[in-house]
Write a protein that holds these residues in place. Structure first.
Motif: not given
Ligand code: HEC
Length: 170
Positions: A80, A145-146, A83-84, A114-115
């Motif tokens: 993760c 979108r992840m 991206c995070h 966010y999406s």
């Protein structure tokens, strides 16, 4: 001189033959190999026990997450990290900051675009929701979108959720 040489060679040959016999002996019975592999985790040294603070956070989770293995959770979380950011005050990157994710309404990290799917999801993140999300991000919330395939192993999800619980509150 000739006798000496041949005597010295014999034990060497015997050694080589022995080594080969052992190797082929180990590869032959597949069932034995499988049994050995299964038995391995039990024989592995116990993981270092969590700090009292970490143990308290862990215990506040419902079962089975309260029995999560933080060391494996950390390993899983490596997937993760690109991206995070989970640390306090961490930025949004490709994905939103995950500090304080437990109890946060989905799609509400300040400053992250966010999406519509995640923005409008309207639920609060807890262990169960994270589990569903991580098992199948696309299936759980179509249109998000992840771009991450998810964690297929139940144990890996349990462990990473335990790790996130502990680390996202620090
Ligand atoms: C390739 C980048 C990427 C990877 C890898 C990734 N994520 Fe994400 N994640 C994102 C993006 C982008 C979003 C926002 C999706 C959207 O807006 O639809 C997101 C959203 C989330 C959210 C929702 C957060 C909120 O504020 O509602 C959680 C929880 C989450 N990810 C957890 C994880 C975990 C845990 C892992 C590893 C097991 C992981 N992600 C791996 C990119 C990624």
């Amino acid at each position: 001189m000739m006798i000496r040489t041949s005597l010295a060679v014999i034990p060497l040959l015997a050694l080589v033959a022995c080594g080969q016999a052992t190797q082929s002996g180990e590869t032959k019975p597949a069932s034995e190999v499988a049994a050995k592999k299964e038995a391995a985790p039990a024989a592995a040294p116990a993981a270092p026990s969590p700090s009292p603070e970490d143990a308290k956070m862990l215990a506040s989770l419902p079962a089975p997450y309260n029995e999560g293995d933080l060391a494996n959770g950390r390993r899983q979380y490596a997937k993760c990290r690109s991206c995070h950011v989970i640390e306090k005050g961490g930025d949004n990157r490709v994905g939103p900051a995950l500090h304080g994710i437990f109890g946060r309404t989905a799609g509400t990290a300040a400053g992250f675009t966010y999406s519509p799917a995640l923005k409008g999801a309207g639920f609060v993140w807890d262990a169960g929701k994270l589990d569903q999300w991580l098992a199948d991000p696309k299936g759980f919330l179509p249109g998000n979108r992840m771009t991450f395939v998810g964690l297929k192993q139940e144990k890996d999800r349990r462990d990473v959720i335990a790790y996130i619980k502990v680390e996202s509150a620090k």
